[in-house]
Scaffold this motif. Structure first.
Motif, PDB file in Angstrom:
ATOM      1  N   CYS A 173     -22.081  11.075   5.036  1.00  0.00           N
ATOM      2  CA  CYS A 173     -22.894  12.200   5.661  1.00  0.00           C
ATOM      3  C   CYS A 173     -22.027  13.464   6.061  1.00  0.00           C
ATOM      4  O   CYS A 173     -22.503  14.596   6.271  1.00  0.00           O
ATOM      5  CB  CYS A 173     -21.638  11.314   7.206  1.00  0.00           C
ATOM      6  N   LEU A 174     -20.697  13.960   5.086  1.00  0.00           N
ATOM      7  CA  LEU A 174     -20.317  14.432   5.075  1.00  0.00           C
ATOM      8  C   LEU A 174     -21.185  15.263   3.154  1.00  0.00           C
ATOM      9  O   LEU A 174     -21.374  16.349   3.892  1.00  0.00           O
ATOM     10  CB  LEU A 174     -18.859  14.873   4.799  1.00  0.00           C
ATOM     11  N   SER A 175     -21.230  14.916   2.805  1.00  0.00           N
ATOM     12  CA  SER A 175     -21.624  16.000   1.424  1.00  0.00           C
ATOM     13  C   SER A 175     -23.021  15.784   1.614  1.00  0.00           C
ATOM     14  O   SER A 175     -24.355  16.531   1.121  1.00  0.00           O
ATOM     15  CB  SER A 175     -22.123  14.560   0.718  1.00  0.00           C
ATOM     16  N   ALA A 176     -23.892  15.255   2.669  1.00  0.00           N
ATOM     17  CA  ALA A 176     -25.276  15.243   2.934  1.00  0.00           C
ATOM     18  C   ALA A 176     -25.259  17.287   3.665  1.00  0.00           C
ATOM     19  O   ALA A 176     -26.298  18.033   3.689  1.00  0.00           O
ATOM     20  CB  ALA A 176     -26.587  14.795   3.552  1.00  0.00           C
ATOM     21  N   LEU A 177     -24.220  17.263   4.959  1.00  0.00           N
ATOM     22  CA  LEU A 177     -23.529  18.293   5.484  1.00  0.00           C
ATOM     23  C   LEU A 177     -23.152  19.184   4.699  1.00  0.00           C
ATOM     24  O   LEU A 177     -23.988  20.705   4.937  1.00  0.00           O
ATOM     25  CB  LEU A 177     -23.404  17.942   6.038  1.00  0.00           C
ATOM     26  N   ILE A 178     -23.123  18.698   3.513  1.00  0.00           N
ATOM     27  CA  ILE A 178     -22.726  20.752   2.761  1.00  0.00           C
ATOM     28  C   ILE A 178     -23.229  20.675   1.951  1.00  0.00           C
ATOM     29  O   ILE A 178     -23.491  22.109   1.468  1.00  0.00           O
ATOM     30  CB  ILE A 178     -20.722  19.531   2.110  1.00  0.00           C
ATOM     31  N   ARG A 179     -24.326  19.560   1.354  1.00  0.00           N
ATOM     32  CA  ARG A 179     -24.887  19.937   0.427  1.00  0.00           C
ATOM     33  C   ARG A 179     -26.558  20.318   0.946  1.00  0.00           C
ATOM     34  O   ARG A 179     -27.568  21.094  -0.061  1.00  0.00           O
ATOM     35  CB  ARG A 179     -25.132  18.946  -0.674  1.00  0.00           C
TER      36      ARG A 179
END
Length: 186
Positions: A168-174
């Motif tokens: 979830c965080l990598s989807a938000l960051i990227r």
């Protein structure tokens, strides 16, 4: 026209060979953690029963706990395996590992959404299997307690929860962000 099986020329569906081996691997890997739970639980129940003067009640509760843990553990890990099946050739992409305290499925790199789905499937299926076991006559508080433990696997500091959080965080960051000038021009 029917054949001897009464299925009208159709053969009964067999389990996919690509699914049997991983489920057997899950059962093998689950033996050690379930044995550890059984040893500890039955030992504590036996001592408690001796101190209370009633061996039957705590030992029956301990046996119920071991059954619920064993069945829900297999359901939890099988849910991960079922979602890891390749849609093209129906082979399972995950590898099952086990220790005295846990069972886990190692899988190849997945897309973010698929990794979240696979990670979430195990705890949800484990909790649902505990809920289903409440209808079999097993002690309901034990089933609910084990269901809570399965759902706790979705907390961000535990295995399945870490996978969900990281993806979830990598989807938000990227995620490419639009600047204020891009938003005004749209």
């Amino acid at each position: 026209m029917t054949n001897a099986s009464g299925l009208g020329g159709r053969r009964p569906a067999a389990l996919s060979p690509g699914l049997v081996a991983p489920v057997v691997a899950i059962l093998r890997a689950a033996v050690r953690p379930v044995t550890a739970v059984a040893t500890f639980t039955l030992g504590v129940a036996g001592i408690a029963g001796l101190l209370a003067g009633d061996l039957r009640t705590p030992l029956v509760a301990a046996c119920h706990l071991v059954l619920v843990v064993g069945i829900s553990l297999v359901a939890h890990e099988s849910a991960h395996i079922l979602l890891l099946r390749s849609p093209r050739d129906r082979r399972v992409a995950g590898v099952v590992h086990g220790s005295w305290t846990q069972v886990w499925v190692e899988c190849p790199q997945l897309s973010r959404r698929w990794a979240i789905a696979v990670a979430t499937a195990g705890p949800v299926m484990g909790a649902l299997s505990c809920y289903a076991l409440t209808f079999t006559g097993l002690r309901t508080p034990i089933c609910w307690a084990v269901a809570v433990v399965h759902l706790a696997n979705l907390l961000p500091f535990v295995g399945d929860g870490k996978v969900v959080l990281v993806n979830c965080l990598s989807a938000l960051i990227r995620q490419p962000r639009r600047s204020a000038t891009d938003a005004e021009g749209a």
